[in-house]
Design an enzyme around this catalytic site. Sequence first.
Site, PDB file in Angstrom:
ATOM      1  N   HIS A  19      10.993   4.439 -13.968  1.00  0.00           N
ATOM      2  CA  HIS A  19      10.440   4.375 -15.318  1.00  0.00           C
ATOM      3  C   HIS A  19      10.630   5.733 -16.006  1.00  0.00           C
ATOM      4  CE1 HIS A  19       8.235   0.912 -13.538  1.00  0.00           C
ATOM      5  NE2 HIS A  19       8.561   0.404 -14.700  1.00  0.00           N
ATOM      6  N   PRO A  51      -1.791  -4.270 -16.519  1.00  0.00           N
ATOM      7  CA  PRO A  51      -1.708  -2.821 -16.689  1.00  0.00           C
ATOM      8  C   PRO A  51      -0.643  -2.418 -17.702  1.00  0.00           C
ATOM      9  CG  PRO A  51      -1.283  -3.477 -14.401  1.00  0.00           C
ATOM     10  CD  PRO A  51      -1.231  -4.701 -15.246  1.00  0.00           C
ATOM     11  N   THR A  52      -0.906  -1.316 -18.382  1.00  0.00           N
ATOM     12  CA  THR A  52       0.102  -0.721 -19.247  1.00  0.00           C
ATOM     13  C   THR A  52       1.102   0.072 -18.388  1.00  0.00           C
ATOM     14  OG1 THR A  52       0.372   0.510 -21.284  1.00  0.00           O
ATOM     15  CG2 THR A  52      -1.156   1.449 -19.653  1.00  0.00           C
ATOM     16  N   GLY A 107      -0.348   0.574  -5.014  1.00  0.00           N
ATOM     17  CA  GLY A 107      -1.024   0.314  -3.738  1.00  0.00           C
ATOM     18  C   GLY A 107      -1.582   1.576  -3.113  1.00  0.00           C
ATOM     19  N   LYS A 123       6.244 -12.664 -13.267  1.00  0.00           N
ATOM     20  CA  LYS A 123       4.854 -12.183 -13.396  1.00  0.00           C
ATOM     21  C   LYS A 123       3.988 -13.201 -14.135  1.00  0.00           C
ATOM     22  CE  LYS A 123       4.391  -8.361 -11.206  1.00  0.00           C
ATOM     23  NZ  LYS A 123       3.309  -8.203 -10.242  1.00  0.00           N
ATOM     24  N   HIS A 151       0.804  -1.228   0.000  1.00  0.00           N
ATOM     25  CA  HIS A 151       0.000   0.000   0.000  1.00  0.00           C
ATOM     26  C   HIS A 151       0.836   1.277   0.000  1.00  0.00           C
ATOM     27  CE1 HIS A 151       1.069  -0.191   4.204  1.00  0.00           C
ATOM     28  NE2 HIS A 151       0.613   1.039   4.379  1.00  0.00           N
ATOM     29  N   SER A 191       1.555  -7.267 -16.218  1.00  0.00           N
ATOM     30  CA  SER A 191       2.090  -6.040 -16.827  1.00  0.00           C
ATOM     31  C   SER A 191       2.101  -6.193 -18.341  1.00  0.00           C
ATOM     32  CB  SER A 191       3.510  -5.794 -16.326  1.00  0.00           C
ATOM     33  OG  SER A 191       4.106  -4.761 -17.077  1.00  0.00           O
ATOM     34  N   SER A 192       1.951  -5.064 -19.036  1.00  0.00           N
ATOM     35  CA  SER A 192       2.006  -5.130 -20.508  1.00  0.00           C
ATOM     36  C   SER A 192       3.390  -5.583 -20.987  1.00  0.00           C
ATOM     37  CB  SER A 192       1.666  -3.769 -21.111  1.00  0.00           C
ATOM     38  OG  SER A 192       2.634  -2.797 -20.754  1.00  0.00           O
ATOM     39  N   CYS A 193       4.419  -5.422 -20.132  1.00  0.00           N
ATOM     40  CA  CYS A 193       5.772  -5.768 -20.589  1.00  0.00           C
ATOM     41  C   CYS A 193       6.064  -7.253 -20.486  1.00  0.00           C
ATOM     42  CB  CYS A 193       6.816  -4.957 -19.833  1.00  0.00           C
ATOM     43  SG  CYS A 193       6.898  -5.394 -18.113  1.00  0.00           S
ATOM     44  N   TYR A 216      11.870 -10.489 -14.713  1.00  0.00           N
ATOM     45  CA  TYR A 216      10.633  -9.930 -14.150  1.00  0.00           C
ATOM     46  C   TYR A 216       9.417 -10.545 -14.832  1.00  0.00           C
ATOM     47  CZ  TYR A 216       7.035  -6.364 -13.322  1.00  0.00           C
ATOM     48  OH  TYR A 216       5.876  -5.702 -12.990  1.00  0.00           O
TER      49      TYR A 216
END
Length: 312
Positions: free
Chosen positions: A179, A163-164, A17, A140, A12, A107-109, A136
């Site tokens: 990022h 998510p993107t 979070g 995922k 969080h 993740s989109s990646c 990673y």
Amino acid sequence: MIVDQKVFVAGHRGLVGSALVRRLGQDRVPLVTRVRAELDLEDPAAVTAFFERERPSEVYLAAARVGGILANATYPADFIRNNLLVTLNVLEAARHTGVTKLLYLGSSCIYPKHAPQPIPESALLTGPLEPTNQAYAIAKIAGIELCRSYNHQYGTNFVSVMPTNLYGPGDNFDLDTSHVIPALIRKFHEAHEATVPTVSVWGSGTPRREFLHVDDLADACVHVMRHHDGSDLVNIGCGEDLPIGELAQMVAEVVGYRGDIVFDATKPDGTPRKLLDVTRLAALGWQPRIPLRRGLEETVAWYRRTVRVGGG
Ligand code: GFB
């Protein structure tokens, strides 16, 4: 509000979070959270004891080791190990204590490097990954397969979203590990303050990325939790992307920087494009609300307030 609802937001304090806490707080959902010093999510016994004591009814698993392209390429062992451990521990404790619903973030990646654009959910595991974040991505993907397997074998309702690229208040602004958006905000802000004539942007500027404000992401996650069940993935994006060079120009404008942008070809470009196909999300009745430029303006304002408070 569901009777006896108690929602555990794992992670969080992070970008995602903290946005989830803000969003669930708007609906006055009863939350349970723990900082790392209170609960080490890498420790299976501690996680089990926490779930047995607190008995959350729902879980948002937003705890993850994440970072930008260079952090992923530099610390792959940390990325794969932490993400695997946390996911294994939280999913097993959730199953064991009868959590009714859990949201897992992919993740989109983690789609193949050369996936069709826009990327449909069906593209997962159809081709080689982007090498800079393979460790990673494999952690995922294992998390998604864990959710699917638990649902199949134990009848759980663990939902996975993809998510993107995200940005917003609470992001990591460390230039080595962040990022692209927080890095560019910081670089242009500092160059503007010190009247530096050029700012260096990594790579060629040609890779395209899709960006979603984290408050939109949190809203979408809550929407998916309320309107979607089972193992089918749901992409979360805004459906639009732009080249990194154009993003850099936009950040410079928002910050008020008037110098030149130079591209540093010694840094990696990463995957050429990753625009998500958001048809499934739209069919669930969700739309983004925060356009990129407004989101950048808000994030720059937040960053400037925070830097000033932090004395940086
Ligand atoms: O945001 P970013 O690190 O992540 O980089 P990825 C996006 C693009 O921006 C790349 C360029 O082409 C970078 O070379 N870029 C330009 C910069 N200037 C900068 C800068 O100063 N800092 C950074 N960081 N990038 C990550 C994955 O890939 O995406 C992760 O490695 C993660 O696993 C995340 O899931 C969403 O989009 O390339």
